[in-house]
Design a protein around this motif. Structure first.
Motif, mmCIF file in Angstrom:
data_model
loop_
_atom_site.group_PDB
_atom_site.id
_atom_site.type_symbol
_atom_site.label_atom_id
_atom_site.label_comp_id
_atom_site.label_asym_id
_atom_site.label_seq_id
_atom_site.Cartn_x
_atom_site.Cartn_y
_atom_site.Cartn_z
ATOM 1 N N UNK A 20 0.828 -1.204 0.000
ATOM 2 C CA UNK A 20 0.000 0.000 0.000
ATOM 3 C C UNK A 20 0.863 1.256 0.000
ATOM 4 N N UNK A 21 1.916 1.268 0.797
ATOM 5 C CA UNK A 21 2.803 2.438 0.845
ATOM 6 C C UNK A 21 3.533 2.625 -0.475
ATOM 7 N N UNK A 36 3.851 14.366 2.112
ATOM 8 C CA UNK A 36 4.399 13.499 3.144
ATOM 9 C C UNK A 36 3.332 12.489 3.541
ATOM 10 N N UNK A 37 3.756 11.343 4.066
ATOM 11 C CA UNK A 37 2.828 10.302 4.500
ATOM 12 C C UNK A 37 3.146 9.936 5.943
ATOM 13 N N UNK A 38 2.145 9.947 6.799
ATOM 14 C CA UNK A 38 2.289 9.562 8.197
ATOM 15 C C UNK A 38 1.548 8.245 8.418
ATOM 16 N N UNK A 39 2.287 7.209 8.763
ATOM 17 C CA UNK A 39 1.679 5.923 9.096
ATOM 18 C C UNK A 39 1.570 5.853 10.612
ATOM 19 N N UNK A 40 0.357 5.704 11.115
ATOM 20 C CA UNK A 40 0.133 5.669 12.561
ATOM 21 C C UNK A 40 -0.178 4.235 12.964
ATOM 22 N N UNK A 41 0.783 3.598 13.617
ATOM 23 C CA UNK A 41 0.599 2.217 14.058
ATOM 24 C C UNK A 41 -0.071 2.218 15.426
#
Length: 244
Positions: A20-21, A36-41
């Motif tokens: 996906x990223x 920008x992309x922020x992935x929140x785990x």
């Protein structure tokens, strides 16, 4: 400040997060704006954090935000949206059920005066390439009807995980959101309505993806309770700032 920030909440998404990223990065690399992309785990216990951290090392426009324990999708989205510093902020589900290319439709809907553009599945012009199981679709239609009657009128699909906000509307809405579970979608839109913000509902292309974290017998009753709480607490209390 980048033009666009994409917030991707993730909970135990080791099987699909990296593809996906990659897809998000490929699409955004072809655009003429900064991003920008922020992935929140959200307290992931599988290899999500490890995989995303490795991806971020090779892709500096991506950033991982992680914490423990698991707090819920609403908490994860709120964390990412408030951390995003960009002119526009997109929330996108990790499964890309709404392809990232559909962002173009949301941007086109961002005409003067529009603060929020949301992807919508039941609209006449929408294209559902892979449907949900019949019982999920039936429950979704029932939920949308109740949400319109009790929560916010005129929105056909509050729960689609593909929503675009201006920077100011993002901060104004999510600084007031308080629900940590799946009810955050209609909470955010109710707050937007309370703030007098204009919302554009946009027909999109969408495909059901297996692996949903929603457990119907558990989460549907919780969402119904949350909806009535939001309705009866009144506008004044909905607009109070969140504790975090």
């Amino acid at each position: 400040m980048p033009f666009l920030a994409v917030v991707v909440p993730a909970y135990n998404e080791e099987t699909r997060i990296v593809p996906s990223l990659h897809r998000i990065g490929e699409y955004l690399d072809g655009q003429d704006y900064s991003w920008t992309v922020l992935v929140v785990s959200d307290g992931s216990t599988d290899k999500t954090n490890e995989l995303v951290a490795g991806f971020c090392k090779d892709n500096p426009c991506f950033k991982l935000i992680d914490y423990k324990p698991n707090r819920g999708k609403g908490y994860a989205v709120r964390t990412g949206m408030l951390a995003a510093e960009a002119e526009y902020v997109l929330f996108s589900d990790a499964d890309l059920a709404a392809p990232i290319e559909e962002l173009e439709k949301l941007f086109k809907a961002m005409t003067p005066g529009i603060a929020v553009a949301i992807g919508s599945r039941p609209m006449k012009e929408s294209k559902l390439e892979v449907h949900q199981p019949w019982y999920r679709e039936a429950l979704g239609r029932t939920a949308n009807f109740i949400i319109q009657m009790v929560g916010i009128r005129g929105i056909h699909d509050t729960q689609c995980g593909f929503k675009l906000f201006t920077h100011d509307s993002c901060q104004g809405i999510f600084s007031r959101c308080k629900l940590n579970g799946f009810s955050f979608d209609f909470e955010a839109l109710m707050i937007a309505h309370d703030l007098g913000l204009q919302i554009a509902e946009v027909p999109i292309r969408w495909s059901h993806q297996e692996g949903s974290k929603v457990v119907l017998w558990r989460d549907a009753p919780r969402a119904l309770i949350d909806l009535f709480k939001l309705r009866f607490m009144g506008k004044k209390h909905r607009l109070e700032p969140s504790a975090r």
